[in-house]
Design a protein around this motif. Structure first.
Motif, PDB file in Angstrom:
ATOM      1  N   VAL A  28       0.833  -1.206   0.000  1.00 54.42           N
ATOM      2  CA  VAL A  28       0.000   0.000   0.000  1.00 54.42           C
ATOM      3  C   VAL A  28       0.864   1.252   0.000  1.00 54.42           C
ATOM      4  O   VAL A  28       0.590   2.224  -0.716  1.00 54.42           O
ATOM      5  N   SER A  29       1.928   1.242   0.790  1.00 53.27           N
ATOM      6  CA  SER A  29       2.811   2.408   0.857  1.00 53.27           C
ATOM      7  C   SER A  29       3.473   2.659  -0.492  1.00 53.27           C
ATOM      8  O   SER A  29       3.608   3.813  -0.924  1.00 53.27           O
ATOM      9  N   LYS A  30       3.885   1.598  -1.176  1.00 53.88           N
ATOM     10  CA  LYS A  30       4.535   1.759  -2.478  1.00 53.88           C
ATOM     11  C   LYS A  30       3.549   2.259  -3.532  1.00 53.88           C
ATOM     12  O   LYS A  30       3.948   2.920  -4.497  1.00 53.88           O
ATOM     13  N   ALA A  31       2.274   1.958  -3.333  1.00 49.74           N
ATOM     14  CA  ALA A  31       1.266   2.400  -4.295  1.00 49.74           C
ATOM     15  C   ALA A  31       0.825   3.840  -4.042  1.00 49.74           C
ATOM     16  O   ALA A  31       0.420   4.537  -4.985  1.00 49.74           O
ATOM     17  N   ASN A  32       0.925   4.299  -2.788  1.00 50.43           N
ATOM     18  CA  ASN A  32       0.360   5.597  -2.435  1.00 50.43           C
ATOM     19  C   ASN A  32       1.370   6.689  -2.147  1.00 50.43           C
ATOM     20  O   ASN A  32       1.059   7.869  -2.340  1.00 50.43           O
ATOM     21  N   TYR A  33       2.568   6.325  -1.683  1.00 47.75           N
ATOM     22  CA  TYR A  33       3.483   7.359  -1.200  1.00 47.75           C
ATOM     23  C   TYR A  33       3.975   8.223  -2.365  1.00 47.75           C
ATOM     24  O   TYR A  33       4.515   7.701  -3.354  1.00 47.75           O
ATOM     25  N   PRO A  34       3.812   9.536  -2.287  1.00 44.89           N
ATOM     26  CA  PRO A  34       4.140  10.422  -3.418  1.00 44.89           C
ATOM     27  C   PRO A  34       5.590  10.329  -3.880  1.00 44.89           C
ATOM     28  O   PRO A  34       5.859  10.388  -5.087  1.00 44.89           O
ATOM     29  N   LYS A  35       6.527  10.183  -2.959  1.00 40.23           N
ATOM     30  CA  LYS A  35       7.929  10.185  -3.359  1.00 40.23           C
ATOM     31  C   LYS A  35       8.271   8.954  -4.184  1.00 40.23           C
ATOM     32  O   LYS A  35       9.157   9.008  -5.051  1.00 40.23           O
ATOM     33  N   ILE A  36       7.594   7.845  -3.937  1.00 37.06           N
ATOM     34  CA  ILE A  36       7.815   6.654  -4.759  1.00 37.06           C
ATOM     35  C   ILE A  36       7.365   6.932  -6.192  1.00 37.06           C
ATOM     36  O   ILE A  36       8.019   6.539  -7.161  1.00 37.06           O
ATOM     37  N   LYS A  37       6.236   7.632  -6.329  1.00 38.01           N
ATOM     38  CA  LYS A  37       5.757   7.990  -7.664  1.00 38.01           C
ATOM     39  C   LYS A  37       6.746   8.911  -8.363  1.00 38.01           C
ATOM     40  O   LYS A  37       6.900   8.860  -9.592  1.00 38.01           O
ATOM     41  N   MET A  38       7.410   9.766  -7.583  1.00 37.63           N
ATOM     42  CA  MET A  38       8.412  10.648  -8.164  1.00 37.63           C
ATOM     43  C   MET A  38       9.568   9.839  -8.757  1.00 37.63           C
ATOM     44  O   MET A  38      10.029  10.117  -9.876  1.00 37.63           O
ATOM     45  N   TYR A  39      10.044   8.824  -8.023  1.00 35.41           N
ATOM     46  CA  TYR A  39      11.126   7.987  -8.531  1.00 35.41           C
ATOM     47  C   TYR A  39      10.671   7.186  -9.748  1.00 35.41           C
ATOM     48  O   TYR A  39      11.451   6.966 -10.688  1.00 35.41           O
TER      49      TYR A  39
END
Length: 222
Positions: free
Chosen positions: A38-49
């Motif tokens: 869930v964290s990998k799907a939602n956390y904004p900084k992961i989306k940035m990477y």
């Protein structure tokens, strides 16, 4: 009274020891893996990477397609066929030219290599952040589980103290216990009440810290 106080602390120690031994039973690794997903799907900084990786992949495609940029095509129309400058006239007065930039040809492999290096760097950054993110989710989850266990222990200890206080109160009412000892029990209850309030606050803070990485409430993740 000294014997009573010693007994109270002895019982609390037993409860604490049991909580420490059973803490691992409160941990659900299947649920933890779900939290990490869930964290990998939602956390904004992961989306940035992820966006950086996608941009780097696009950079490689663009560098490869730029091979066509080294070629150029031109034509010249000469109605009276008196201005031939490129090649003998043909096709009714049209002159065509096809050029290749040798310097650009030599540069393209290094540009593609650079683009691939940028993609690899972006992927390494993302993988590193994913590992850090996973470790942080685990850390905050374990802290949350610990705080919940501490609250449970202190709540159970409070029940023991209240039971002892009821016994002392009955003894005091029958004149079998002193006012001083009865007051000590009341102070002990107040201390445990404060400990429970602190434990509840710790649980809420640990829960909030974990939900910060999840992007949603724990109650919504089943």
């Amino acid at each position: 009274m000294k014997h009573f106080v010693f007994s109270a602390f002895f019982i609390l120690t037993i409860h604490t020891g049991k909580a420490q031994e059973s803490l691992s039973k409160d941990v659900s690794y299947a649920y933890l893996e779900k939290l990490i997903a869930v964290s990998k799907a939602n956390y904004p900084k992961i989306k940035m990477y992820e966006a950086r990786v996608n941009t780097a992949e696009y950079g490689i495609r663009r560098a490869k397609l730029s091979y066509f940029d080294i070629f150029s095509f031109s034509y010249l129309y000469s109605p009276n066929n008196n201005t031939a400058t490129i090649s003998p006239n043909f096709l009714g007065g049209y002159q065509f030219g096809f050029f290749a930039n040798i310097g650009s040809i030599l540069q393209k492999p290094s540009l593609i290599k650079q683009a691939k290096g940028e993609l690899a760097a972006a992927q390494y950054d993302k993988e590193s952040f994913d590992l850090n993110m996973e470790a942080e989710v685990k850390k905050r989850y374990f802290t949350y589980v610990q705080k919940v266990a501490v609250l449970r222990v202190r709540s159970g200890a409070m029940l023991d103290v209240e039971s002892m206080a009821a016994t002392i109160r009955h003894r005091f009412e029958r004149g079998e216990e002193t006012l001083e000892n009865y007051n000590k029990v009341l102070i002990m209850i107040a201390d445990h009440t404060q400990n429970i309030l602190n434990a509840e606050s710790d649980v809420l803070m640990a829960k909030s810290n974990l939900e910060e990485l999840l992007g949603q409430k724990l109650e919504d993740i089943k």
